[in-house]
Enzyme design. Structure first.
Site, PDB file in Angstrom:
ATOM      1  N   ASP A  23    -104.610  15.402 -27.933  1.00 38.21           N
ATOM      2  CA  ASP A  23    -103.549  14.511 -27.461  1.00 38.21           C
ATOM      3  C   ASP A  23    -102.456  15.263 -26.709  1.00 38.21           C
ATOM      4  OD1 ASP A  23    -104.945  12.544 -28.716  1.00 38.21           O
ATOM      5  OD2 ASP A  23    -103.398  12.069 -30.197  1.00 38.21           O
TER       6      ASP A  23
ATOM      7  N   ASP B 241    -112.587   6.273 -29.858  1.00 40.58           N
ATOM      8  CA  ASP B 241    -111.979   7.510 -30.343  1.00 40.58           C
ATOM      9  C   ASP B 241    -112.740   8.045 -31.548  1.00 40.58           C
ATOM     10  OD1 ASP B 241    -110.202   9.537 -30.926  1.00 40.58           O
ATOM     11  OD2 ASP B 241    -108.426   8.278 -30.773  1.00 40.58           O
TER      12      ASP B 241
ATOM     13  N   GLU C  51    -113.290  12.074 -27.228  1.00 40.72           N
ATOM     14  CA  GLU C  51    -113.791  12.997 -28.244  1.00 40.72           C
ATOM     15  C   GLU C  51    -113.293  14.407 -27.972  1.00 40.72           C
ATOM     16  OE1 GLU C  51    -117.502  14.978 -27.067  1.00 40.72           O
ATOM     17  OE2 GLU C  51    -115.572  15.096 -26.075  1.00 40.72           O
TER      18      GLU C  51
ATOM     19  N   GLY D 249    -112.963  16.505 -25.550  1.00 43.32           N
ATOM     20  CA  GLY D 249    -113.599  17.518 -24.737  1.00 43.32           C
ATOM     21  C   GLY D 249    -114.690  18.302 -25.427  1.00 43.32           C
TER      22      GLY D 249
END
Length: 503
Positions: A329, A268, A306, A308
């Site tokens: 998210d 992430d 990441e 998009g």
């Protein structure tokens, strides 16, 4: 940063030890002994030359945060900083005020407010607290392993538990995957998201926190259930929840994950996007971990998170990834889910065996949507060849939700070996008809009603690319339907899903 330290060093050489030349009252080094939460401020450095003021705030999360447009405003040092991960507010205003004991720094970064007290420091102390930058390897493509011929299926801890997870909860989820029949329906991965990390030992090796006393034993337990296990990290110094990231320890962490027996890594960007803020550096930061995972010799699915950025589907395979997030998210509400599923689920041409667009995890079972809305959620994800990663407490799955999650015919559409991502072939206002070609020559059709009232919708042979439909089956009702009368009353925010054959 070197220029700032040089300026401060020159000022210090002209003044008594421990003091800095006060061209403005804020010039010099200021130390923050209580770093506090995100972003974890440790130091402020200010230098001025005439009316020009420069400086940076050093943080545990993002390294040095450079001052922009710094100025004195009624005796207060005011400046802007680049605001992390917030497209609506790309900069934030921070202020520094004098206090009897030093300075007070106030501001906001992303979702966190900063209110920290600092004391006067020296250049030598600034050098000791300086952030140690890491150098990314040069770009090199990473060989992708064929670890996901179909979209990964499983469970992840974040949507329900956030960072409040522990060994016992993960074991309980593995048990529930088996007892509910979800494992046998195809859900295999039990993924630990953010919140497992402790500190690093003297050797730099990451340790799990006290809630996870033995990661290897936990992985062995999950494997004993016929399941696989995943873990989470970030290429930045801190993860999204503020735990230890992999910055400066990429190869070491990859080997640790392999030694523990993990089968999946979600990586992430989080605080890493302050260091890797353009397409080149983001791409290389993911390639660094992709190569590190490959070097361990253990087959580990690599999930790129990441959000998009930078057309990630175009290069996700090149860094060794098997899936890549297309969006921010998800949350457990129809508006957000629909926006992601209909409009931010990635370009279909990037999807295929061993590489899939990831519109984020499932919210089915968390209670924020109606049965019709969750039916749309599952239908959209299956039509999109999206990973199916549940995010609720598996011990508390209502029967209706379990029926959605375990529908074998819907899962078969998601898991079809052709790996095609479906897309809309017809739109009429709030009504959409989607089509997805399947490996056996049949076609999945989905009728979506995005409106607020029930609507009459018709599936046509042309929607599936056929001259005529010869057979049809309603997948949610698990029943055949007459191929010549494919008209349905679709509830508001609901969906109908068909598998059709034709000529």
């Amino acid at each position: 940063m070197r220029h700032l330290l040089t300026t401060l060093a020159l000022a210090t050489s002209l003044t008594p030890p421990g003091e800095a030349l006060a061209q403005t009252r804020f010039d010099g080094v200021w130390l923050f002994d209580d770093a506090g939460p995100n972003p974890g401020v440790t130091m402020l450095q200010v230098a001025s030359e005439g009316t020009r003021i420069t400086g940076a705030v050093t943080t545990e999360w993002y390294g040095p945060v450079t001052m922009q447009n710094a100025r004195l405003d009624k005796g207060v040092l005011t400046f802007e900083v680049r605001n992390l991960n917030d497209r609506e507010h790309p900069t934030r205003t921070w202020r520094v005020r004098s206090t009897p004991k030093g300075v007070q720094l106030e501001g906001q970064m992303w979702f966190s407010k900063i209110d920290a007290s600092g004391r006067r420091g020296t250049v030598k102390q600034a050098e000791a607290r300086a952030f140690r930058f890491q150098t990314l390897p040069a770009w090199a493509e990473v060989e992708q392993l064929p670890l996901a011929p179909t979209p990964p299926m499983g469970w992840s801890s974040w949507n329900k538990f956030a960072e409040k997870i522990d060994d016992a909860t993960i074991r309980a989820m593995a048990d529930a995957m088996v007892s509910t029949g979800l494992r046998d329906a195809g859900y295999l991965y039990v993924n630990i998201d953010d919140g497992w990390q402790g500190t690093r030992g003297p050797d730099g090796k990451i340790r799990a926190n006290a809630k996870f006393p033995d990661m290897k034993a936990l992985a062995d337990y999950v494997h004993s259930k016929g399941l696989k296990i995943g873990i989470y990290s970030s290429q930045g110094p801190r993860t999204c929840a503020g735990f230890e990231g992999s910055y400066g320890h990429v190869q070491q962490d990859a080997q640790t994950f392999a030694d523990w027996g993990f089968d999946y890594l979600k990586y992430d960007l989080c605080s890493g996007e302050y260091f890797y803020a353009d397409a080149d550096t983001v791409k290389r930061s993911y390639a660094e971990m992709g190569a590190a995972l490959r070097a361990t010799g253990r087959p580990i699915i690599f999930s790129l998170c990441e959000y998009g950025r930078f057309d990630v589907g175009a290069w996700g395979r090149q860094v060794g990834g098997q899936l890549w997030r297309t969006t921010g998210d998800i949350t457990d509400d129809y508006k957000t889910m629909a926006q992601i599923g209909f409009d931010k689920n990635g370009k279909p041409e990037y999807a295929g065996p061993n590489g899939f667009n990831d519109p984020d995890m499932l919210e089915v079972g968390n209670g924020g949507m109606s049965l019709d809305e969750y039916t749309t959620h599952m239908t959209l994800w299956a039509m999109s060849a999206a990973p199916l990663l549940m995010g609720h407490d598996l011990r508390q799955t209502p029967p209706a939700m379990l029926a959605l999650l375990e529908n074998r015919e819907v899962i078969a559409v998601d898991q079809d070996s052709k790996g095609i991502q479906g897309k809309a072939v017809r739109k009429e206002g709030k009504l959409e008809i989607w089509s997805k070609a399947l490996a056996d020559g049949s076609v999945a059709l989905a009728l979506f009603n995005r409106g607020d009232a029930s609507a009459r919708m018709e599936a046509r042979a042309a929607d599936a690319g056929f001259a005529a439909i010869t057979a049809a089956r309603d997948l949610w009702r698990a029943a055949p339907v007459a191929p010549d009368v494919l008209t349905f009353d679709v509830p508001a925010h609901g969906a109908v899903m068909l598998r059709v054959q034709g000529a």
